[in-house]
Design a protein around this motif. Structure first.
Motif, PDB file in Angstrom:
ATOM      1  N   LEU A 389       0.957  -0.385  -0.050  1.00 12.35           N
ATOM      2  CA  LEU A 389      -0.409   0.049   0.165  1.00 12.35           C
ATOM      3  C   LEU A 389       0.927   1.041   0.091  1.00 12.35           C
ATOM      4  O   LEU A 389       1.019   1.891  -0.570  1.00 12.35           O
ATOM      5  N   GLY A 390       1.573   1.401   0.498  1.00 13.33           N
ATOM      6  CA  GLY A 390       2.768   2.679   0.956  1.00 13.33           C
ATOM      7  C   GLY A 390       3.644   2.455   1.449  1.00 13.33           C
ATOM      8  O   GLY A 390       4.082   0.607   1.365  1.00 13.33           O
ATOM      9  N   GLY A 391       4.797   3.525   1.871  1.00 15.42           N
ATOM     10  CA  GLY A 391       6.319   3.375   2.086  1.00 15.42           C
ATOM     11  C   GLY A 391       6.772   4.520   2.761  1.00 15.42           C
ATOM     12  O   GLY A 391       6.210   5.795   2.327  1.00 15.42           O
ATOM     13  N   GLY A 392       7.991   4.618   3.053  1.00 18.18           N
ATOM     14  CA  GLY A 392       8.687   5.571   3.090  1.00 18.18           C
ATOM     15  C   GLY A 392      10.414   5.678   3.025  1.00 18.18           C
ATOM     16  O   GLY A 392      10.527   4.369   3.041  1.00 18.18           O
ATOM     17  N   ILE A 393      10.697   6.836   2.668  1.00 16.70           N
ATOM     18  CA  ILE A 393      12.529   6.864   2.332  1.00 16.70           C
ATOM     19  C   ILE A 393      13.218   8.147   2.772  1.00 16.70           C
ATOM     20  O   ILE A 393      12.129   8.982   2.604  1.00 16.70           O
ATOM     21  N   PHE A 394      14.482   7.674   3.810  1.00 14.75           N
ATOM     22  CA  PHE A 394      14.390   9.315   4.170  1.00 14.75           C
ATOM     23  C   PHE A 394      16.311   8.966   3.817  1.00 14.75           C
ATOM     24  O   PHE A 394      16.420   8.033   4.266  1.00 14.75           O
ATOM     25  N   VAL A 398      17.224  13.094  -2.670  1.00 10.51           N
ATOM     26  CA  VAL A 398      16.113  13.180  -3.189  1.00 10.51           C
ATOM     27  C   VAL A 398      15.933  12.743  -3.914  1.00 10.51           C
ATOM     28  O   VAL A 398      15.226  11.293  -4.455  1.00 10.51           O
ATOM     29  N   ALA A 399      17.062  12.996  -5.319  1.00 12.77           N
ATOM     30  CA  ALA A 399      17.055  12.367  -6.473  1.00 12.77           C
ATOM     31  C   ALA A 399      17.144  10.795  -6.654  1.00 12.77           C
ATOM     32  O   ALA A 399      16.354   9.927  -7.452  1.00 12.77           O
ATOM     33  N   ARG A 400      17.503  10.356  -5.796  1.00 13.53           N
ATOM     34  CA  ARG A 400      18.691   8.622  -5.507  1.00 13.53           C
ATOM     35  C   ARG A 400      16.827   8.194  -4.809  1.00 13.53           C
ATOM     36  O   ARG A 400      16.181   7.048  -5.517  1.00 13.53           O
ATOM     37  N   ALA A 401      16.431   8.897  -3.521  1.00 17.29           N
ATOM     38  CA  ALA A 401      15.019   8.818  -3.349  1.00 17.29           C
ATOM     39  C   ALA A 401      13.817   8.348  -4.174  1.00 17.29           C
ATOM     40  O   ALA A 401      13.520   7.630  -4.310  1.00 17.29           O
ATOM     41  N   ARG A 402      14.242   9.552  -4.833  1.00 16.52           N
ATOM     42  CA  ARG A 402      12.449   9.883  -6.865  1.00 16.52           C
ATOM     43  C   ARG A 402      13.204   8.025  -6.985  1.00 16.52           C
ATOM     44  O   ARG A 402      12.021   7.553  -7.142  1.00 16.52           O
ATOM     45  N   TYR A 408      11.534   0.980  -8.070  1.00 18.17           N
ATOM     46  CA  TYR A 408      11.931  -0.267  -7.472  1.00 18.17           C
ATOM     47  C   TYR A 408      11.122  -0.458  -5.723  1.00 18.17           C
ATOM     48  O   TYR A 408      11.032  -1.663  -5.760  1.00 18.17           O
ATOM     49  N   PHE A 409      10.380   0.152  -5.179  1.00 16.88           N
ATOM     50  CA  PHE A 409       9.575   0.153  -4.124  1.00 16.88           C
ATOM     51  C   PHE A 409       8.648  -0.287  -4.866  1.00 16.88           C
ATOM     52  O   PHE A 409       7.405  -0.241  -5.531  1.00 16.88           O
ATOM     53  N   ASP A 410       7.867  -1.635  -4.447  1.00 17.56           N
ATOM     54  CA  ASP A 410       6.501  -1.942  -5.089  1.00 17.56           C
ATOM     55  C   ASP A 410       5.448  -1.798  -4.358  1.00 17.56           C
ATOM     56  O   ASP A 410       4.932  -3.084  -3.556  1.00 17.56           O
ATOM     57  N   THR A 411       4.753  -0.602  -4.112  1.00 13.03           N
ATOM     58  CA  THR A 411       3.789  -0.772  -3.923  1.00 13.03           C
ATOM     59  C   THR A 411       2.785   0.937  -4.372  1.00 13.03           C
ATOM     60  O   THR A 411       3.951   1.576  -5.388  1.00 13.03           O
ATOM     61  N   GLY A 412       1.755   1.310  -3.578  1.00  9.42           N
ATOM     62  CA  GLY A 412       0.926   2.169  -4.367  1.00  9.42           C
ATOM     63  C   GLY A 412       1.389   3.669  -4.414  1.00  9.42           C
ATOM     64  O   GLY A 412       1.072   4.340  -4.728  1.00  9.42           O
ATOM     65  N   MET A 413       2.438   3.756  -3.102  1.00  9.14           N
ATOM     66  CA  MET A 413       2.720   4.731  -2.275  1.00  9.14           C
ATOM     67  C   MET A 413       3.961   5.489  -1.578  1.00  9.14           C
ATOM     68  O   MET A 413       3.842   4.321  -0.578  1.00  9.14           O
ATOM     69  N   VAL A 414       4.497   5.934  -1.844  1.00 13.43           N
ATOM     70  CA  VAL A 414       6.250   6.371  -1.140  1.00 13.43           C
ATOM     71  C   VAL A 414       5.803   7.851  -1.092  1.00 13.43           C
ATOM     72  O   VAL A 414       6.206   8.303  -1.146  1.00 13.43           O
ATOM     73  N   SER A 415       6.002   8.245   0.016  1.00 11.66           N
ATOM     74  CA  SER A 415       7.383   9.225   1.013  1.00 11.66           C
ATOM     75  C   SER A 415       8.169   9.265   1.125  1.00 11.66           C
ATOM     76  O   SER A 415       9.104   8.480   1.492  1.00 11.66           O
ATOM     77  N   ILE A 416       8.485  10.681   0.630  1.00 13.20           N
ATOM     78  CA  ILE A 416      10.323  10.657   0.603  1.00 13.20           C
ATOM     79  C   ILE A 416      10.159  11.774   1.790  1.00 13.20           C
ATOM     80  O   ILE A 416       9.667  12.864   1.588  1.00 13.20           O
ATOM     81  N   ASN A 417      11.311  11.407   3.106  1.00 13.87           N
ATOM     82  CA  ASN A 417      11.507  12.269   3.702  1.00 13.87           C
ATOM     83  C   ASN A 417      10.183  13.138   4.090  1.00 13.87           C
ATOM     84  O   ASN A 417      10.101  14.061   4.531  1.00 13.87           O
ATOM     85  N   SER A 418       9.381  11.931   4.419  1.00 14.10           N
ATOM     86  CA  SER A 418       7.671  13.398   5.419  1.00 14.10           C
ATOM     87  C   SER A 418       7.041  11.814   5.660  1.00 14.10           C
ATOM     88  O   SER A 418       7.270  10.678   5.506  1.00 14.10           O
TER      89      SER A 418
END
Length: 457
Positions: A389-394, A398-402, A408-418
């Protein structure tokens, strides 16, 4: 005599109200009345539908304090979270009213020898089966989109927030929505199956557990009806080598404890690289341990009760089983000796596959912290889940996290630094065992419409 529903305040364990479930005949009449209201509503212009949705948003704001207090009594939400939920629902109405006419407007395309037109026609009565964790939002999320599309809406709300469902119905009608167009069915699961099968019901949307999703999808599929499923998850939040630890600790604690830890997109698994693991665990545990648990109606409470004692006990059993299989609780981990469905903020480490804390969804204030060798290993662990469903990356990059999130992140939503729950102009939904279909961002308005092709020569 029809069976009764009692709503119980999970903070005090006292009865709030008693409701009588509908008989089969009453439910049948309710579905027919919704269909009759739909037959008129479908002919209302997109602009006039949008004006009605806008009015619903304002009426939500006008009744914010009363509705928020009711939700806090019924399901134990912090009063601040209840107010925020009303604000989110009003914002959903605003977005839908502003963008609905454009999203649903006919489109013209060139075709050989003429003009092609695509219209988005409403299909009829849509049945929503919704959970208790967001009594207003879960119902508004699908109903407003479908009302904008021109459909009629049925709601079966969770029994422990029956009052909130009925309050929302009355609020919609107070805003001017035609009577019966948004209908609350106070029914049990057996009668719910009959509603899914009903000839006038054209689509079914459910938010709930994987088991509930399978049962509803199977029933609807037998009757060749489309479904939209938003199911559970065990969202992973990655703390990579170059993460800002202050930001990560703050957001991860917020993400785990939001709504008393009972949100499908709560941060639940915290995958931390070896470089940051010890420092993160120490600071994160300190923050979780300091969380003030108490009366959800009090402004300074940071963690309220879970919604029902039986759900609290299920969570406690998941923690117990995880510990028996090798996990360690650094704080919390025990049911407190007090009235109410309370469970403390808990941090589990040494979390491994085979433990509920790794494999399953812990729907409450329990954090699973998992050590990864490096960033690549962290992403592997994040995707090592049947949910998505979701997930996050800190990460400070930011460009690499995006790139990691999008590729690569197998999920519907990803929050970056939040940490984010839901935003009206962004699609909401998951993959794998977290379900299918999308809501918000204009997507929800087209889930239950007939994309009709007209060929004009």
């Amino acid at each position: 005599m029809a069976s009764q529903i009692q709503t119980i305040n999970p903070a005090t364990e006292k009865v709030i109200a008693t409701y009588t479930r509908m008989t089969a005949a009453e439910a049948e009449r309710a579905v027919e009345a919704c269909q009759a209201a739909f037959e008129k509503w479908r002919l209302v212009s997109l602009e006039d539908r949008a004006a009605m949705i806008k009015a619903i948003g304002q009426t939500l704001r006008d009744n914010r304090e009363e509705f928020a207090a009711l939700m806090t009594r019924e399901v134990g939400k912090l009063i601040g979270d209840s107010r925020d939920e009303i604000d989110l629902c009003a914002a959903i109405c605003d977005f839908t009213a502003e963008h609905g006419p454009e999203e649903l407007a006919p489109e013209e395309r060139e075709i050989p020898g003429g003009t092609g037109v695509i219209t988005y026609a409403p299909i009829g009565v849509i049945y929503g089966i919704q959970p208790w964790n967001f009594p207003c939002y879960q119902a508004v999320r699908y109903s407003v989109a479908n009302l904008m599309a021109g459909n009629g809406v049925l709601l079966k709300h969770a029994s422990n927030c029956t009052g909130s469902g009925l309050f929302l119905r009355d609020l919609f009608e107070r805003a001017g929505l035609p009577k019966d167009l948004f209908t609350v069915l106070v029914i049990d699961h057996d009668l719910s199956d009959e509603i899914i099968a009903h000839k006038l019901v054209r689509g079914v949307t459910l938010t709930g557990s994987g088991d509930a999703g399978r049962a509803v999808a199977q029933k609807a599929a037998w009757h060749l009806k489309k479904t939209l499923l938003e199911l559970g998850s065990n969202d992973a939040y990655l703390v990579l080598d170059d993460a800002d630890l202050d930001l990560a600790v703050e957001c991860c604690a917020q993400g785990r404890l939001y709504n008393n830890g009972q949100t499908c997109v709560n941060a639940k698994r915290f995958v931390v690289t070896e470089k940051n693991y010890d420092a993160f665990v120490e600071r994160f545990t300190e923050k979780m341990r300091a969380c003030k648990m108490g009366d959800p109606a009090s402004e300074d409470t940071e963690l309220g009760p879970m919604s029902r004692t039986e759900l609290r006990d299920e969570l406690a059993q998941q923690v117990k089983e995880s510990v028996e299989k090798g996990a360690r609780a650094l704080c919390g981990g025990e049911v407190p000796d007090r009235t109410g469905a309370f469970y403390p903020a808990t941090v589990l480490v040494d979390v491994k596959p085979g433990q509920p804390a790794y494999d399953d969804e812990l729907f409450g204030p329990v954090a699973s912290v998992i050590k990864a060798k490096d960033d690549e290993d962290a992403m592997r662990i994040a995707n090592d889940s049947r949910f998505g469903l979701g997930g996050g990356i800190f990460s400070k990059d930011v460009a690499r996290a995006r790139e990691l999130a999008s590729t690569y992140f197998d999920t519907g939503m990803v929050s970056i630094n939040s940490y984010n729950v839901a935003i009206p102009n962004m699609p909401f939904g998951g993959v794998k065992d977290s379900g299918y279909g999308r809501e918000h961002g204009g997507f929800g308005m087209k889930e239950f419409v007939n994309a009709k092709s007209l060929y004009i020569g």
